[in-house]
Scaffold this active site. Sequence first.
Site, PDB file in Angstrom:
ATOM      1  N   CYS A   1       0.563  -1.714   0.242  1.00  0.00           N
ATOM      2  CA  CYS A   1      -0.102   0.496   0.313  1.00  0.00           C
ATOM      3  C   CYS A   1       0.948   1.452   0.095  1.00  0.00           C
ATOM      4  CB  CYS A   1      -0.943  -0.185   0.691  1.00  0.00           C
ATOM      5  SG  CYS A   1      -2.045  -1.349   1.341  1.00  0.00           S
TER       6      CYS A   1
ATOM      7  N   CYS B   1     -11.508   0.044  11.054  1.00  0.00           N
ATOM      8  CA  CYS B   1     -10.599  -1.169   9.636  1.00  0.00           C
ATOM      9  C   CYS B   1     -11.097  -0.476   8.459  1.00  0.00           C
ATOM     10  CB  CYS B   1     -10.807  -2.610   9.861  1.00  0.00           C
ATOM     11  SG  CYS B   1     -10.820  -3.275  11.961  1.00  0.00           S
TER      12      CYS B   1
ATOM     13  N   HIS C   1      -9.835   1.876  -0.560  1.00  0.00           N
ATOM     14  CA  HIS C   1      -8.651   1.247  -0.027  1.00  0.00           C
ATOM     15  C   HIS C   1      -8.023   1.430  -1.111  1.00  0.00           C
ATOM     16  CE1 HIS C   1      -5.490  -1.836   0.577  1.00  0.00           C
ATOM     17  NE2 HIS C   1      -5.439  -1.072   1.911  1.00  0.00           N
TER      18      HIS C   1
END
Length: 308
Positions: free
Chosen positions: A16, A133, A258
């Site tokens: 990431c 999360c 994300h």
Amino acid sequence: ELGLTGIPVTNVELACASASRGVMLAAELVRSGAAEVAMVIGVEKMGRGMLQPAGEKSYQALLGLTMLPALYAMMAQRHMHLYGTTKDQLGTIAVSFRKHASRNPLAQMREPITLEDYRRARPVVEPYNMLDCIIDTDGAGAVVVTRAERARDLKQHPVLITGFGQKNNLRGWFHDDNMVTLGGAESGAAAFRMAGIGTEDVDVAQIYDCFTYIVLATLEDYGFCKKGEGGAFVTSGALELDGALPTNTSGGQLSEGHVEGMLQVLEAVHQLRRDRSPDRQVKDAETAIVSGHGGNTVCHSTLILRRG
């Protein structure tokens, strides 16, 4: 599928931290003259579930520690033990980013939440619940990088890449104090040096937020507050659009989506172009910082961007 055959293509795999690192590589190619124009594409097709990345040969995985929330929860617990950080302080991060996402028509999670909603959310692993999360996301984004002189003649207002840095911490988070001091300390320092600015010059931040705790630790590492004072910083209102450091103004990975951090690069660009709607736009934004964090804390990348 884009039809761009016959040109060099590089796959950037820093988990990431890949999106911001891809922008760095594009900048280096353009600066060296190896490329006139480079495109950085970030794309994600998320598998469902998070049983993965400790690695099948690692001793953590062999002992059963295989889920990302559990691994990152240990880091948050360490920070709590050392500095008295609280769950409500982590919750403030989730609430602030969801507030930003509620104004973003492309965000995956737009329903506003309160701190009380956070407290009632389904537990995952102490101290995390569902709202701490990241969300599973299918998505993509892209930026075009070229010389500043050429960019000034193009349709969109240019955004300049003024600083960047990367830190690979191959020893992982169980070594020394790596649970509370991430690669952002060195990565961020390098980016600030290259840009020739300090934290006081940053108008908006897009901080990688796979879990709420990583936001808090990264803000400390970058020097926006002292180590151990991140909890007080985030509860001060600093992360709000009218706060001292508007952060993850599109909702971040906790609420927008994300996509390996690519969406946060895009949001920084839009904020500096000042083309967001009035309810989403940081007033007079000139300088932005973007963080990338991946590989179970092994990789950290930092970008500093400025309005051209």
